[in-house]
Scaffold this active site. Structure first.
Site, PDB file in Angstrom:
ATOM      1  N   ASP A  57       0.852  -1.184   0.000  1.00 47.15           N
ATOM      2  CA  ASP A  57       0.000   0.000   0.000  1.00 47.15           C
ATOM      3  C   ASP A  57       0.890   1.238   0.000  1.00 47.15           C
ATOM      4  OD1 ASP A  57      -2.136   1.676   0.137  1.00 47.15           O
ATOM      5  OD2 ASP A  57      -2.819   1.061   2.126  1.00 47.15           O
ATOM      6  N   ASP A  69      -2.862   2.511  -6.103  1.00 45.06           N
ATOM      7  CA  ASP A  69      -1.841   2.574  -5.057  1.00 45.06           C
ATOM      8  C   ASP A  69      -1.735   1.347  -4.165  1.00 45.06           C
ATOM      9  OD1 ASP A  69      -4.254   2.973  -3.835  1.00 45.06           O
ATOM     10  OD2 ASP A  69      -3.580   4.613  -2.547  1.00 45.06           O
ATOM     11  N   GLU A  70      -2.431   0.274  -4.485  1.00 46.09           N
ATOM     12  CA  GLU A  70      -2.279  -0.922  -3.657  1.00 46.09           C
ATOM     13  C   GLU A  70      -2.538  -2.198  -4.457  1.00 46.09           C
ATOM     14  OE1 GLU A  70      -5.192  -1.674  -0.536  1.00 46.09           O
ATOM     15  OE2 GLU A  70      -6.532  -0.197  -1.427  1.00 46.09           O
TER      16      GLU A  70
END
Length: 364
Positions: A13, A107-108
């Site tokens: 993350d 983003d993850e």
């Protein structure tokens, strides 16, 4: 006795991704409270830097509220092309270790490194290598959780944020979950957490005292999900071809809508765009869902399912009008409307290595 082989799952993350990219690209923003989004009366925070979070600024927060909490907050317009570019760069690092990469957003992502391209036996070592490479190649930081399944890895990645790692070994899974505050369980939202608190369920250990039948009685079908989670049971595989279950379009308006006529007019435009997306993919569904966010930020989602695929805009609008009239009282104002189509004819897969489509609307 046969040894149990546990999977090695990593959840990566990025730390305050959008805001961190802005601070990286503009040194004048470093160390300052930054919000990505629109700064107007109707603006919404898309992301907040850690400096802003100290004041209580959070994503999805109205900009006016964010400014009240942090008068020195600096607003920056989103640059989604840049975020997508950096996300692709990070994704390429993942694929050097495994093809089992399941992106959740820009983003993850989850990674299954049980068997990996580097022939490394340690998921912890791989996670540390990836974090180091992200820092070296992008000048950004990432946090990681490492464990035996997706759920525990996801929860673990939040423990030592920002720029940290948390490893939960097979032996530690149950004690970790038992000591975990109920609000920290991924999949238990604020409303459910409050209900559990009122039932004196404050930790995983408290939740574990309830039988599966009791959880089903109190929380419905999702009770079975809670029963398994608190025991560390999550057999979901990391899916590189993650399937999208619906197609949708939503709009936030510069001024609250008041009156059915105005709302229906806006829904016409939303339905046009939804129909365009359905036609583009030659994919149609049976369930139409209407999303309504009222002026007080409360949310309602209502659905209706047809016995056959819905292919025409007129069919979408007919259902939406019915759902809208059933859920709008005289004088109620609306700030957002959205239409989604699900129970799709064919499932939509995300191709490994291809950037997830990301859409965000903000107001100047």
């Amino acid at each position: 006795m046969k040894e149990i082989r546990h999977r090695k799952i990593i959840h990566i993350d990025m730390d305050a991704f959008f805001a961190s990219v802005e601070q990286r690209d503009n040194p004048e923003l470093k160390g300052k409270p930054v919000a990505v989004g629109g700064s107007s009366q109707r603006g919404v925070v898309a992301a907040a830097s850690y400096e802003a979070r100290k004041y209580g600024v959070r994503s999805a927060m109205p900009s006016v509220v964010a400014l009240r909490k942090c008068p020195s907050l600096i607003f920056v317009k989103p640059r989604f092309d840049q975020y997508a570019k950096v996300s692709r760069q990070i994704r390429e690092i993942f694929f050097e270790y495994t093809d089992l990469v399941e992106p959740l957003s820009l983003d993850e992502a989850y990674l299954d490194v049980t068997v990996n391209k580097k022939s490394l036996n340690s998921g912890t070592l791989i996670a540390e290598e990836i974090r180091k490479r992200i820092r070296t190649e992008t000048n950004l930081t990432a946090s990681a959780g490492v464990s035996i399944n997706k759920f525990v890895a996801k929860v673990a990645s939040d423990v030592n944020k920002p720029n940290g790692i948390k490893v939960i070994t097979p032996e530690e899974v149950v004690p970790f979950l038992e000591s975990l505050a109920i609000e920290k369980f991924h999949g238990i939202g604020k409303v459910t957490a409050k209900k559990m608190r009122n039932m004196n369920i404050k930790t995983g250990a408290d939740l574990k005292k309830l039988t599966e039948l009791q959880l089903l009685q109190y929380f419905g079908k999702v009770g079975r999900f809670y029963y398994k989670l608190v025991r560390g049971e999550d057999n979901r595989p990391v899916e590189p071809n993650r399937q999208r279950k619906s197609i949708g379009v939503e709009r936030t308006f510069t001024q609250d809508l008041n009156g059915l006529t105005e709302m229906i007019s806006k829904l016409e435009n939303i339905a046009d765009e939804l129909k365009r997306r359905m036609d583009k993919g030659k994919n149609y569904g049976r369930t139409v869902s209407l999303k309504i966010r009222y002026s007080d930020f409360s949310l309602a989602t209502r659905s209706k399912t047809s016995q056959r695929e819905i292919t025409k805009k007129e069919e979408i609008m007919s259902i939406c009008k019915e759902l809208l009239k059933d859920n709008i009282e005289t004088g109620q104002e609306v700030r957002l409307l959205g239409i989604y189509i699900s129970n799709l004819q064919k499932e939509i897969s995300f191709i490994p290595g291809k950037q997830l489509e990301f859409e965000f609307q903000y107001l100047e």
